[in-house]
Design an enzyme around this catalytic site. Structure first.
Site, PDB file in Angstrom:
ATOM      1  N   GLU A  41       0.848  -1.211   0.000  1.00 30.29           N
ATOM      2  CA  GLU A  41       0.000   0.000   0.000  1.00 30.29           C
ATOM      3  C   GLU A  41       0.881   1.257   0.000  1.00 30.29           C
ATOM      4  OE1 GLU A  41      -2.189   0.528   3.688  1.00 30.29           O
ATOM      5  OE2 GLU A  41      -3.653   1.849   2.755  1.00 30.29           O
ATOM      6  N   LYS A 111      -9.667   2.887  -2.061  1.00 33.97           N
ATOM      7  CA  LYS A 111      -9.959   2.354  -0.725  1.00 33.97           C
ATOM      8  C   LYS A 111     -11.200   3.043  -0.139  1.00 33.97           C
ATOM      9  CE  LYS A 111      -7.306   1.700   3.596  1.00 33.97           C
ATOM     10  NZ  LYS A 111      -6.057   2.167   4.263  1.00 33.97           N
ATOM     11  N   CYS A 146      -5.643  -2.984   2.876  1.00 30.97           N
ATOM     12  CA  CYS A 146      -5.303  -2.893   4.307  1.00 30.97           C
ATOM     13  C   CYS A 146      -6.525  -2.901   5.238  1.00 30.97           C
ATOM     14  CB  CYS A 146      -4.412  -1.674   4.525  1.00 30.97           C
ATOM     15  SG  CYS A 146      -3.405  -1.820   6.025  1.00 30.97           S
TER      16      CYS A 146
HETATM   17  N1  LIG Z   1      -3.138   1.268   6.330  1.00 31.72           N
HETATM   18  C1  LIG Z   1      -4.168   0.745   6.951  1.00 31.72           C
HETATM   19  O1  LIG Z   1      -5.242   0.624   6.405  1.00 31.72           O
HETATM   20  C2  LIG Z   1      -3.926   0.318   8.377  1.00 31.72           C
HETATM   21  C3  LIG Z   1      -5.100  -0.432   8.977  1.00 31.72           C
HETATM   22  C4  LIG Z   1      -4.935  -0.597  10.452  1.00 31.72           C
HETATM   23  O2  LIG Z   1      -4.065  -0.001  11.068  1.00 31.72           O
HETATM   24  C5  LIG Z   1      -5.851  -1.503  11.163  1.00 31.72           C
HETATM   25  O3  LIG Z   1      -6.843  -1.942  10.581  1.00 31.72           O
HETATM   26  O4  LIG Z   1      -5.584  -1.774  12.348  1.00 31.72           O
END
Ligand SMILES: NC(=O)CCC(=O)C(=O)O
Length: 262
Positions: A41, A111, A146
């Site tokens: 990401e 996203k 993520c």
């Molecule tokens: N970059 C992200 O989406 C991190 C997600 C996260 O920190 C979590 O779900 O806990």
């Protein structure tokens, strides 16, 4: 299908330096039998959120999209291009990119779930379109980014569209690594699909990221896992016919009663 995951440590706020880094990494790989490569990401910028308004790329004129298309064509490899920051109508989105081995952009996804714990809602806009499957070499695949991993409903939606292989590019913090490991395996088991993750290691702005990129089969076996701390390249062959076998042995899709819960 042979897949190469680049568990890459990202240089903050410097898209050109990160493209050069990926270009050099590509030159060093033995790619003749590789079908697809995957990046994490926000691999061009890291979470330099206050800077994204200036450094996010216009989708129609994106240096990174050009770079990925040229690389895909040059090495004749599909690229699950992780995600990058793009700017459209004054808004910044966190966009996943999929390029086929002819150098064509076949799918993108913005996203949709923004991460409060990383202050994303203050700087990014959430995608407004649902997830769709895309096809590479005749196989239906999907990508979520993520934090989306915490929302089983969008991944189930991909499964119902026929997804056999799910990619999850990430910058997931080490403080919540236990969730990362359990949820990615759970999504593979409950949807009976391969899950391939690519999470950055390293640190930025006081946050340590978890690495631990993984290949998980539709039975929930972790075929391979990256280190927590280091940059690494993971190579794995996936036997995609296993998806049908698992779905036949444990036919959850036939047992669903959507009239009672959809
Ligand atoms: N970059 C992200 O989406 C991190 C997600 C996260 O920190 C979590 O779900 O806990």
């Amino acid at each position: 299908m042979n897949i190469l995951v680049y568990q890459m440590d990202v240089i903050p706020g410097d898209p050109q330096a990160n493209r050069e880094k990926v270009g050099k990494w590509l030159e060093e790989q033995e790619l003749h039998d590789v079908d697809l490569i995957m990046l994490p990401e926000m691999w061009t910028t890291a979470y330099t959120l206050p800077e994204l308004d200036d450094i996010a790329e216009e989708p129609a004129d994106s240096e990174t999209v050009r770079f990925l298309k040229e690389s895909a064509e040059r090495y004749h490899v599909h690229i699950m291009g992780g995600s990058i920051a793009v700017k459209r109508d004054g808004k910044v989105f966190n966009r996943a990119l999929v390029i086929n081995n002819a150098g064509e952009l076949v799918y993108h996804y913005d996203k949709m779930h923004l991460v409060p714990m990383l202050n994303e809602p203050a700087y990014l806009s959430g995608g407004e379109e649902s997830v769709r499957v895309f096809e590479l070499d005749g196989v239906k695949m999907g990508v979520v980014i993520c934090y989306d991993l915490r929302f089983p409903e969008i991944i189930r939606s991909l499964a119902l569209q026929g997804c056999k292989l799910l990619f999850i590019p990430a910058e997931w913090p080490d403080s919540r690594r236990a969730h990362w490991d359990v949820l990615s395996a759970a999504r593979a088991v409950e949807n009976q699909m391969y899950v391939v993750t690519c999470n950055r290691p390293g640190e930025y702005d006081g946050i340590t990221f978890a690495g631990s990129s993984a290949f998980i089969d539709p039975w929930g076996n972790v075929l391979q896992k990256g280190s927590v701390e280091h940059e690494e390249t993971l190579r794995q062959e996936l036997e995609l016919s296993n998806v049908a076998e698992v779905r036949e042995n444990v036919p959850v899709f036939d047992s669903r009663v959507p009239s009672l819960y959809d």
